[in-house]
Design a protein around this motif. Sequence first.
Motif, PDB file in Angstrom:
ATOM      1  N   VAL A   1       0.830  -1.206   0.000  1.00 33.61           N
ATOM      2  CA  VAL A   1       0.000   0.000   0.000  1.00 33.61           C
ATOM      3  C   VAL A   1       0.863   1.254   0.000  1.00 33.61           C
ATOM      4  O   VAL A   1       0.585   2.214  -0.726  1.00 33.61           O
ATOM      5  N   LEU A   2       1.920   1.258   0.794  1.00 37.17           N
ATOM      6  CA  LEU A   2       2.807   2.427   0.821  1.00 37.17           C
ATOM      7  C   LEU A   2       3.424   2.688  -0.555  1.00 37.17           C
ATOM      8  O   LEU A   2       3.522   3.842  -0.986  1.00 37.17           O
ATOM      9  N   ALA A   3       3.850   1.640  -1.232  1.00 38.76           N
ATOM     10  CA  ALA A   3       4.436   1.815  -2.570  1.00 38.76           C
ATOM     11  C   ALA A   3       3.420   2.435  -3.524  1.00 38.76           C
ATOM     12  O   ALA A   3       3.748   3.352  -4.294  1.00 38.76           O
ATOM     13  N   MET A   4       2.176   1.972  -3.446  1.00 33.72           N
ATOM     14  CA  MET A   4       1.152   2.511  -4.338  1.00 33.72           C
ATOM     15  C   MET A   4       0.791   3.946  -3.970  1.00 33.72           C
ATOM     16  O   MET A   4       0.599   4.791  -4.849  1.00 33.72           O
ATOM     17  N   VAL A   5       0.699   4.242  -2.680  1.00 31.65           N
ATOM     18  CA  VAL A   5       0.371   5.601  -2.248  1.00 31.65           C
ATOM     19  C   VAL A   5       1.498   6.569  -2.618  1.00 31.65           C
ATOM     20  O   VAL A   5       1.242   7.683  -3.094  1.00 31.65           O
ATOM     21  N   LEU A   6       2.741   6.148  -2.418  1.00 34.34           N
ATOM     22  CA  LEU A   6       3.871   7.001  -2.808  1.00 34.34           C
ATOM     23  C   LEU A   6       3.850   7.276  -4.306  1.00 34.34           C
ATOM     24  O   LEU A   6       4.113   8.410  -4.740  1.00 34.34           O
ATOM     25  N   THR A   7       3.537   6.266  -5.094  1.00 29.88           N
ATOM     26  CA  THR A   7       3.456   6.437  -6.542  1.00 29.88           C
ATOM     27  C   THR A   7       2.416   7.502  -6.887  1.00 29.88           C
ATOM     28  O   THR A   7       2.664   8.398  -7.697  1.00 29.88           O
ATOM     29  N   LYS A   8       1.263   7.399  -6.254  1.00 23.99           N
ATOM     30  CA  LYS A   8       0.196   8.377  -6.502  1.00 23.99           C
ATOM     31  C   LYS A   8       0.636   9.782  -6.095  1.00 23.99           C
ATOM     32  O   LYS A   8       0.432  10.745  -6.836  1.00 23.99           O
ATOM     33  N   LYS A   9       1.255   9.909  -4.932  1.00 24.46           N
ATOM     34  CA  LYS A   9       1.658  11.220  -4.435  1.00 24.46           C
ATOM     35  C   LYS A   9       2.751  11.831  -5.311  1.00 24.46           C
ATOM     36  O   LYS A   9       2.733  13.027  -5.585  1.00 24.46           O
ATOM     37  N   ILE A  10       3.681  11.022  -5.777  1.00 22.96           N
ATOM     38  CA  ILE A  10       4.741  11.521  -6.653  1.00 22.96           C
ATOM     39  C   ILE A  10       4.140  11.979  -7.981  1.00 22.96           C
ATOM     40  O   ILE A  10       4.463  13.051  -8.486  1.00 22.96           O
ATOM     41  N   ALA A  11       3.248  11.163  -8.547  1.00 20.28           N
ATOM     42  CA  ALA A  11       2.624  11.519  -9.821  1.00 20.28           C
ATOM     43  C   ALA A  11       1.755  12.767  -9.685  1.00 20.28           C
ATOM     44  O   ALA A  11       1.690  13.586 -10.609  1.00 20.28           O
ATOM     45  N   ASN A  12       1.102  12.940  -8.544  1.00 13.90           N
ATOM     46  CA  ASN A  12       0.305  14.152  -8.327  1.00 13.90           C
ATOM     47  C   ASN A  12       1.194  15.376  -8.170  1.00 13.90           C
ATOM     48  O   ASN A  12       0.819  16.477  -8.576  1.00 13.90           O
ATOM     49  N   THR A  13       2.361  15.192  -7.571  1.00 11.53           N
ATOM     50  CA  THR A  13       3.297  16.297  -7.377  1.00 11.53           C
ATOM     51  C   THR A  13       3.954  16.697  -8.690  1.00 11.53           C
ATOM     52  O   THR A  13       4.130  17.883  -8.974  1.00 11.53           O
ATOM     53  N   MET A  14       4.321  15.708  -9.492  1.00  9.74           N
ATOM     54  CA  MET A  14       5.029  15.955 -10.746  1.00  9.74           C
ATOM     55  C   MET A  14       4.481  14.994 -11.810  1.00  9.74           C
ATOM     56  O   MET A  14       5.052  13.929 -12.054  1.00  9.74           O
ATOM     57  N   PRO A  15       3.353  15.351 -12.441  1.00  8.69           N
ATOM     58  CA  PRO A  15       2.703  14.457 -13.406  1.00  8.69           C
ATOM     59  C   PRO A  15       3.606  13.971 -14.539  1.00  8.69           C
ATOM     60  O   PRO A  15       3.424  12.862 -15.045  1.00  8.69           O
ATOM     61  N   SER A  16       4.596  14.743 -14.907  1.00  7.96           N
ATOM     62  CA  SER A  16       5.481  14.339 -15.998  1.00  7.96           C
ATOM     63  C   SER A  16       6.301  13.096 -15.638  1.00  7.96           C
ATOM     64  O   SER A  16       6.858  12.441 -16.518  1.00  7.96           O
ATOM     65  N   LEU A  17       6.360  12.759 -14.352  1.00 11.56           N
ATOM     66  CA  LEU A  17       7.120  11.587 -13.910  1.00 11.56           C
ATOM     67  C   LEU A  17       6.284  10.306 -13.878  1.00 11.56           C
ATOM     68  O   LEU A  17       6.805   9.252 -13.532  1.00 11.56           O
ATOM     69  N   LEU A  18       5.025  10.399 -14.218  1.00 11.08           N
ATOM     70  CA  LEU A  18       4.121   9.254 -14.068  1.00 11.08           C
ATOM     71  C   LEU A  18       4.677   7.970 -14.672  1.00 11.08           C
ATOM     72  O   LEU A  18       4.707   6.933 -14.017  1.00 11.08           O
ATOM     73  N   GLN A  19       5.134   8.022 -15.900  1.00 13.67           N
ATOM     74  CA  GLN A  19       5.607   6.807 -16.558  1.00 13.67           C
ATOM     75  C   GLN A  19       6.797   6.195 -15.824  1.00 13.67           C
ATOM     76  O   GLN A  19       6.815   4.988 -15.556  1.00 13.67           O
ATOM     77  N   ARG A  20       7.769   7.005 -15.463  1.00 15.56           N
ATOM     78  CA  ARG A  20       8.964   6.483 -14.779  1.00 15.56           C
ATOM     79  C   ARG A  20       8.613   5.971 -13.382  1.00 15.56           C
ATOM     80  O   ARG A  20       9.091   4.927 -12.960  1.00 15.56           O
ATOM     81  N   VAL A  21       7.768   6.697 -12.679  1.00 11.99           N
ATOM     82  CA  VAL A  21       7.371   6.293 -11.326  1.00 11.99           C
ATOM     83  C   VAL A  21       6.576   4.992 -11.382  1.00 11.99           C
ATOM     84  O   VAL A  21       6.812   4.075 -10.596  1.00 11.99           O
ATOM     85  N   PHE A  22       5.640   4.911 -12.304  1.00 15.03           N
ATOM     86  CA  PHE A  22       4.822   3.702 -12.430  1.00 15.03           C
ATOM     87  C   PHE A  22       5.694   2.496 -12.756  1.00 15.03           C
ATOM     88  O   PHE A  22       5.568   1.439 -12.125  1.00 15.03           O
ATOM     89  N   ARG A  23       6.584   2.646 -13.717  1.00 15.97           N
ATOM     90  CA  ARG A  23       7.476   1.548 -14.110  1.00 15.97           C
ATOM     91  C   ARG A  23       8.343   1.108 -12.931  1.00 15.97           C
ATOM     92  O   ARG A  23       8.504  -0.083 -12.663  1.00 15.97           O
ATOM     93  N   THR A  24       8.871   2.066 -12.190  1.00 15.57           N
ATOM     94  CA  THR A  24       9.706   1.761 -11.025  1.00 15.57           C
ATOM     95  C   THR A  24       8.895   1.029  -9.962  1.00 15.57           C
ATOM     96  O   THR A  24       9.360   0.044  -9.383  1.00 15.57           O
TER      97      THR A  24
END
Length: 137
Positions: A95-118
Amino acid sequence: ELQTDGNRSGHLQNGELVVDPEVNEEIVRIIAAQLAEIGDQFDKEIKARVVNDLVQHFLNENLPGEEVTRRMSEAVEGLARAFPSDMEREKVILVLAMVLTKKIANTMPSLLQRVFRTTVNYINQQLHNYIVRMVSA
């Protein structure tokens, strides 16, 4: 195989979606709803500093993917120590990994692909067996 919207993943074969018939879709939806509820609780506890530090690592294109995954792992593990021990550790980490992914993508949407893949790589490396057990139980 569990998508963030609670649906199962599948693959295309001859242009049609093929899903694993052995997985009960209702169980997957129940698990997804439970994880989302836990995620909402955890979301409030994650400090902006943790998210901003990870954003900086993801923005550094010179940092190899393995290093970014390691940094994410360190952040997840650090946060996991602060959360309730009455919950399965693997569930907390997932859950923490998924929540962090969401928070990072919300903070910097341009990172979505890299964050999701990671995140997908991290979950596959660290939690694959847990997810298989959870869905098949």
